[in-house]
Design an enzyme around this catalytic site. Sequence first.
Site, mmCIF file in Angstrom:
data_model
loop_
_atom_site.group_PDB
_atom_site.id
_atom_site.type_symbol
_atom_site.label_atom_id
_atom_site.label_comp_id
_atom_site.label_asym_id
_atom_site.label_seq_id
_atom_site.Cartn_x
_atom_site.Cartn_y
_atom_site.Cartn_z
ATOM 1 N N PRO A 2 0.805 -1.222 0.000
ATOM 2 C CA PRO A 2 0.000 0.000 0.000
ATOM 3 C C PRO A 2 0.842 1.278 0.000
ATOM 4 C CG PRO A 2 -0.829 -1.580 1.589
ATOM 5 C CD PRO A 2 0.483 -2.100 1.128
ATOM 6 N N GLU A 3 0.513 2.202 -0.887
ATOM 7 C CA GLU A 3 1.104 3.539 -0.901
ATOM 8 C C GLU A 3 -0.056 4.525 -0.831
ATOM 9 O OE1 GLU A 3 4.572 4.264 -2.927
ATOM 10 O OE2 GLU A 3 5.173 2.172 -3.080
ATOM 11 N N LYS A 51 -0.836 7.497 4.531
ATOM 12 C CA LYS A 51 -1.083 6.058 4.528
ATOM 13 C C LYS A 51 -2.032 5.633 5.649
ATOM 14 C CE LYS A 51 3.337 4.824 2.456
ATOM 15 N NZ LYS A 51 4.470 3.912 2.505
ATOM 16 N N ASN A 168 7.780 2.726 -1.031
ATOM 17 C CA ASN A 168 9.027 2.312 -1.676
ATOM 18 C C ASN A 168 8.933 2.315 -3.198
ATOM 19 O OD1 ASN A 168 11.675 1.688 -0.862
ATOM 20 N ND2 ASN A 168 11.393 -0.433 -1.502
ATOM 21 N N ARG A 249 14.575 -0.570 3.953
ATOM 22 C CA ARG A 249 13.896 -0.953 2.720
ATOM 23 C C ARG A 249 14.929 -1.302 1.652
ATOM 24 N NH1 ARG A 249 8.797 1.433 3.299
ATOM 25 N NH2 ARG A 249 8.071 0.112 1.615
#
Length: 271
Positions: A2-3, A51, A168, A249
């Site tokens: 999810p972004e 988010k 990311n 990440r």
Amino acid sequence: MPEGDTVWNTARALHRTLVGGRLTASDFRVPRLATTDLTGATVLDSASRGKHLLLRLRHGDQALTLHSHLRMDGAWRAYGPGERWAARPAHLIRVVLRTAEAVAVGYHLHDLALVPTVEEDSLVGHLGPDLLGPDWDATEATRRLVADPGREIAEALLDQRTLAGIGNLYKCELLFLRGVSPWTPVGAVPDPRGMVDLAHRLLAANRGRWTQSSTGSLRRGETSYVYGRRAQPCRRCGTAIRKREQGERVTYWCPRCQVVPDAATRSDPVS
């Protein structure tokens, strides 16, 4: 993964499913809310903030907000009455909200909290300008982005206190499109306002659909320039795309198209 645009889409899906309805039952499967009963509450609104998801309700004389965060693996799914819940295993369910017309099921949700709506800022007040919010402020986002000039640009973009909504995928794609190495110090990034403006355009372009694309193509395998394309040829120069851990990440980048400026004090990794 999810972004900001995925969370925005999820909020709109919950809006269509629940808003205007009265809850006939609620079932919270997290310890802190296990005894909470929202039966009879009217769902007033469903909104996203970066988010974060905010479901606003009226329960008696109380205005309440149910907050949730999807992080890497959370999701909300809507079902019709009597429809089989087949999205994910039952042990991942964290909350179930029922109306006469629909059932909303939250899977693997994080940071679930129920607060008075007037206290929403205690949960999301730390966030930077929301890339998809009605109050988007590019000037303030740019100010926050350049506030720590020694920080690596990839880390700065992921910091939701800087600007809210980039994950990311968009981090990697944005830096490729701007021709900036992920390891470039913020102070050496040319035109940070241009970076912020492009981030806004990227998320806005993908708002309203579930397939995310930075290339303009929605075909399978053609939606990204570098993200998820390790060892594949760069779409611009043919150089093999690289992948490397950066902070908590992973980062994908093209070592030819994205070079640290000479004035920077850090060097681009070689592998």
